[in-house]
Design a protein around this motif. Sequence first.
Motif, PDB file in Angstrom:
ATOM      1  N   GLU A   1     -30.477  52.074   3.193  1.00  0.00           N
ATOM      2  CA  GLU A   1     -31.353  52.998   2.463  1.00  0.00           C
ATOM      3  C   GLU A   1     -32.774  52.451   2.316  1.00  0.00           C
ATOM      4  N   LEU A   2     -33.388  52.125   3.458  1.00  0.00           N
ATOM      5  CA  LEU A   2     -34.761  51.639   3.421  1.00  0.00           C
ATOM      6  C   LEU A   2     -35.725  52.819   3.278  1.00  0.00           C
ATOM      7  N   HIS A   3     -36.749  52.665   2.445  1.00  0.00           N
ATOM      8  CA  HIS A   3     -37.740  53.705   2.212  1.00  0.00           C
ATOM      9  C   HIS A   3     -39.132  53.159   2.519  1.00  0.00           C
ATOM     10  N   VAL A   4     -40.059  54.095   2.798  1.00  0.00           N
ATOM     11  CA  VAL A   4     -41.467  53.763   3.043  1.00  0.00           C
ATOM     12  C   VAL A   4     -42.258  54.168   1.797  1.00  0.00           C
ATOM     13  N   ILE A   5     -42.917  53.216   1.179  1.00  0.00           N
ATOM     14  CA  ILE A   5     -43.600  53.468  -0.098  1.00  0.00           C
ATOM     15  C   ILE A   5     -45.057  53.033   0.000  1.00  0.00           C
ATOM     16  N   LEU A   6     -45.945  53.905  -0.482  1.00  0.00           N
ATOM     17  CA  LEU A   6     -47.349  53.547  -0.672  1.00  0.00           C
ATOM     18  C   LEU A   6     -47.513  53.025  -2.091  1.00  0.00           C
ATOM     19  N   SER A   7     -48.027  51.821  -2.219  1.00  0.00           N
ATOM     20  CA  SER A   7     -48.138  51.194  -3.537  1.00  0.00           C
ATOM     21  C   SER A   7     -49.587  50.844  -3.860  1.00  0.00           C
ATOM     22  N   PRO A   8     -49.993  51.032  -5.114  1.00  0.00           N
ATOM     23  CA  PRO A   8     -51.350  50.601  -5.513  1.00  0.00           C
ATOM     24  C   PRO A   8     -51.509  49.093  -5.571  1.00  0.00           C
ATOM     25  N   HIS A   9     -50.383  48.350  -5.553  1.00  0.00           N
ATOM     26  CA  HIS A   9     -50.455  46.891  -5.604  1.00  0.00           C
ATOM     27  C   HIS A   9     -50.754  46.345  -4.210  1.00  0.00           C
ATOM     28  N   GLN A  10     -51.589  45.352  -4.142  1.00  0.00           N
ATOM     29  CA  GLN A  10     -52.003  44.808  -2.856  1.00  0.00           C
ATOM     30  C   GLN A  10     -50.915  43.970  -2.203  1.00  0.00           C
TER      31      GLN A  10
END
Length: 350
Positions: free
Chosen positions: A279-288
């Motif tokens: 269950e791998l997901h692609v996430i955009l994160s505000p953390h660098q």
Amino acid sequence: MFYGDIERFLAGLYPYRWPIIAAGLVVVAALIAFAFRRGWHLVLRQHWRLSLTVATPVLVLAVFGGWMFISPLFIDVTVEEEFPFALEAIVPDDMTREEVESAMKVMAKVDQEVVEPMPDLSSSPVANADVGEVQQVSVDAPTGSPTPTPRPSATPTPKPTPTATATLVPDPPSSPEPEAGPGSTATATPSPTGTSSPTATPEPTATPTPRPTATPSPAPTAVPSPTPTAAPTTVKLKSGSFRDADAFHKGSGEATIYRGPDGSLLLRLENLDVTNGPELHVILSPHQNPENQGQVKLAGYTDLGKLKGNIGNQNYFIPEGVDVGIQRSVVIYCKPFHVIFSVATLVDES
């Protein structure tokens, strides 16, 4: 974090997976042999309903759980997607982006062959026309150029040659001269001499033909050419490279965010090669550079859905309303165990 610890423990056993599988099969075979010797199979046969009720869910959970959590360690999923057609197109109001992408993919694989015979030029009106007609059907003069008026020339009138007519008067017959007698006086009569009197005919004067005056054409009016407008293009906004999260969770490849002509946003993963997992997901994160669940899911993060494959080139459209300006990393994230597999720090494109 408890599930993450379990996953890390299993990951530590990954190098020894084949010996562990062989040992597991040996243990199962030994248990079955021991059960037959003890006669346990006879007890299960007598109470088959109870045995079936208990054994069925246990078997289902074991198979499902084993496949879900263990199979990714042995199976790589490769997904190869071309750069999406729909990103560079203007999506009509009555269609979705998925419909546009599907239609353009289908048409890209269709060849439409057109075969036209050579036209019969002998029967064309241009070939059968006279010279004057051909000039009329020829290419029109460009707009703004004056059409030249043919200039007729004066036709010269032939100049007659003057002729002189001479009238000759014949000499009269000579008369015998009287003899002069004595006492008489002789009178000499002059004899007429033949004279020629030329009569000149007057020379005709050539009458010049009046020369027609060319009609001046109106001055051409300059038509301003339209200023070419640059067509909208796809713009690269941010990009970054994936790196390993730890000794077991490894990743490489590039992540790039594009903006299409209509303002749509796309995340494209290229040359991706990351350790597979459940269950791998692609996430955009505000953390660098997130290192745990809390940092991944800072306020403003966006989950783009399941990873299509742990190897290859893939496209993920970013929903409308997402502020990509605050997104500073792309994370490959194991959702059930809350484990980070790989991170790509995004850098603004200049």
